[in-house]
Design an enzyme around this catalytic site. Structure first.
Site, mmCIF file in Angstrom:
data_model
loop_
_atom_site.group_PDB
_atom_site.id
_atom_site.type_symbol
_atom_site.label_atom_id
_atom_site.label_comp_id
_atom_site.label_asym_id
_atom_site.label_seq_id
_atom_site.Cartn_x
_atom_site.Cartn_y
_atom_site.Cartn_z
ATOM 1 N N HIS A 1 -1.673 -6.442 27.801
ATOM 2 C CA HIS A 1 -0.911 -7.710 27.519
ATOM 3 C C HIS A 1 -2.083 -8.758 28.086
ATOM 4 O O HIS A 1 -2.908 -8.426 28.757
ATOM 5 C CB HIS A 1 0.381 -7.990 28.370
ATOM 6 C CG HIS A 1 0.531 -8.046 29.680
ATOM 7 N ND1 HIS A 1 1.271 -7.350 30.441
ATOM 8 C CD2 HIS A 1 -0.411 -8.478 30.662
ATOM 9 C CE1 HIS A 1 1.070 -7.618 31.686
ATOM 10 N NE2 HIS A 1 0.089 -8.345 31.813
ATOM 11 N N ASN B 1 -1.265 -2.631 30.223
ATOM 12 C CA ASN B 1 -0.626 -2.233 28.853
ATOM 13 C C ASN B 1 -1.154 -2.968 27.774
ATOM 14 O O ASN B 1 -0.718 -3.131 26.611
ATOM 15 C CB ASN B 1 0.806 -2.178 28.931
ATOM 16 C CG ASN B 1 1.371 -3.922 29.122
ATOM 17 O OD1 ASN B 1 0.432 -4.581 29.091
ATOM 18 N ND2 ASN B 1 2.705 -3.680 28.999
ATOM 19 N N ASP C 1 1.151 -19.042 31.908
ATOM 20 C CA ASP C 1 2.281 -18.192 31.906
ATOM 21 C C ASP C 1 3.057 -18.675 33.311
ATOM 22 O O ASP C 1 2.343 -19.198 34.094
ATOM 23 C CB ASP C 1 2.310 -16.752 31.770
ATOM 24 C CG ASP C 1 1.237 -16.152 32.434
ATOM 25 O OD1 ASP C 1 0.574 -16.643 33.236
ATOM 26 O OD2 ASP C 1 1.106 -14.840 32.007
ATOM 27 N N GLU D 1 3.518 -9.312 25.740
ATOM 28 C CA GLU D 1 3.672 -7.698 25.919
ATOM 29 C C GLU D 1 3.674 -6.990 24.501
ATOM 30 O O GLU D 1 3.850 -7.712 23.528
ATOM 31 C CB GLU D 1 5.189 -7.725 26.474
ATOM 32 C CG GLU D 1 5.510 -8.119 27.704
ATOM 33 C CD GLU D 1 4.648 -7.305 29.269
ATOM 34 O OE1 GLU D 1 3.602 -6.573 28.815
ATOM 35 O OE2 GLU D 1 5.181 -7.297 29.990
HETATM 36 C C1 GLP Z 1 -0.237 -10.545 35.103
HETATM 37 C C2 GLP Z 1 -0.543 -11.808 34.160
HETATM 38 C C3 GLP Z 1 -1.677 -11.618 33.391
HETATM 39 C C4 GLP Z 1 -2.933 -10.976 34.065
HETATM 40 C C5 GLP Z 1 -2.139 -9.483 34.280
HETATM 41 C C6 GLP Z 1 -3.181 -8.539 35.012
HETATM 42 O O1 GLP Z 1 0.817 -10.034 34.146
HETATM 43 N N1 GLP Z 1 0.524 -12.778 33.487
HETATM 44 O O2 GLP Z 1 -2.098 -12.821 32.875
HETATM 45 O O3 GLP Z 1 -4.054 -10.750 33.076
HETATM 46 O O4 GLP Z 1 -1.172 -9.921 35.339
HETATM 47 O O5 GLP Z 1 -3.149 -8.868 36.379
HETATM 48 P P1 GLP Z 1 -4.511 -8.234 37.238
HETATM 49 O O6 GLP Z 1 -5.438 -9.105 37.032
HETATM 50 O O7 GLP Z 1 -3.941 -8.315 38.735
HETATM 51 O O8 GLP Z 1 -4.613 -6.881 36.787
#
Ligand code: GLP
Length: 244
Positions: free
Chosen positions: A138, A136, A67, A143
């Site tokens: 995702h 959440n 992404d 989402e």
């Molecule tokens: C972002 C990314 C996800 C990732 C998520 C969790 O939203 N798009 O790919 O898994 O954050 O992030 P973190 O690892 O900082 O909790």
């Protein structure tokens, strides 16, 4: 699903890097699906360390990222382009032209989604997809909602995600509201999936995602239907999963 329980973040990162490293050693021209977020940073650091020791070679690897924020320049230190170069691409011998990330500066969403989807399809499938887990549930930026999108799409980020990302930006107004993300189909078509999860704040969503109902309200729960998922999580993240 295989579950590896790690002692802590460092141990999780090492175990995850081991799995990626094994993939690249056994298939040097692997197509790796890569993720951003704070969780995989230690995994990338470990891979770089092994690269510096001569234990892993990225010269034939192709990468395709999940992404990118819509509207952030590549030079913005919060763009995923910037992140990937900082944490991995600029530190190993990967061919930069074999690294793919959605173009967040293409403001024509329809065009960019179609371009990135075609690119993924033309690669012919991801060998190993690395995933983090949003608070959440995702994955990528898929989402929670009434339905899951199959293909690359432009998402309106939820308030929860905007809030979670706030710490990385000067103010809440600077947090992008939209992103381009790989859809559930490309993720689920990956031959193998590796999920990394760390910290007590992820304990509830980890339990719901991997042991709860399969529902679009928790996008990661669909991973329960994939035939080859490896979850590498630390003790804190697994603390709500009894018996593990
Ligand atoms: C972002 C990314 C996800 C990732 C998520 C969790 O939203 N798009 O790919 O898994 O954050 O992030 P973190 O690892 O900082 O909790």
């Amino acid at each position: 699903m295989r579950i590896y329980k790690a002692k802590d973040y460092k141990d999780m990162s090492r175990k995850a890097a081991n799995i990626i490293s094994a993939q690249v050693i056994s298939k040097p021209d692997s197509i790796l699906g890569l993720a951003t977020g704070s969780t995989p940073i230690g995994t990338y650091d470990q891979l770089v360390e092994w690269y510096n020791k001569g234990d892993i070679d990225f010269s034939e690897v192709t990468t395709v990222n999940l992404d990118e924020y819509k509207g952030l320049e590549r030079t913005n230190d919060q763009s995923y382009y910037y992140f990937m170069h900082k944490h991995l691409f600029d530190r190993v011998n990967i061919r930069q032209e074999r690294t793919f990330i959605p173009n967040g500066m293409n403001m024509n969403a329809e065009e960019e989604c179609a371009r990135y989807q075609k690119l993924i399809d033309d690669l012919g499938g991801i060998d190993l997809q690395l995933l983090g887990l949003g608070h959440n549930g995702h994955i990528g930026f898929n989402e929670p909602g009434e339905a899951l999108e199959k293909d690359v799409h432009c998402v309106d980020l939820t308030e929860n995600t905007i809030e979670a990302n706030r710490r990385f930006f000067d103010s809440i107004d600077d947090v992008p509201r939209q992103a381009y993300t790989m859809g559930i189909k490309s993720i689920m078509h990956a031959k193998k999936i590796l999920v990394v999860v760390s910290g007590e704040d992820k304990a509830d969503i980890l339990k719901e995602s991997f042991f709860g109902k399969v529902t679009s309200k928790v996008p990661a729960s669909i991973l329960q239907l994939h035939p080859y998922v490896t979850l590498v999580a630390d003790e804190a993240a697994l603390s709500k999963c009894e018996g593990l």
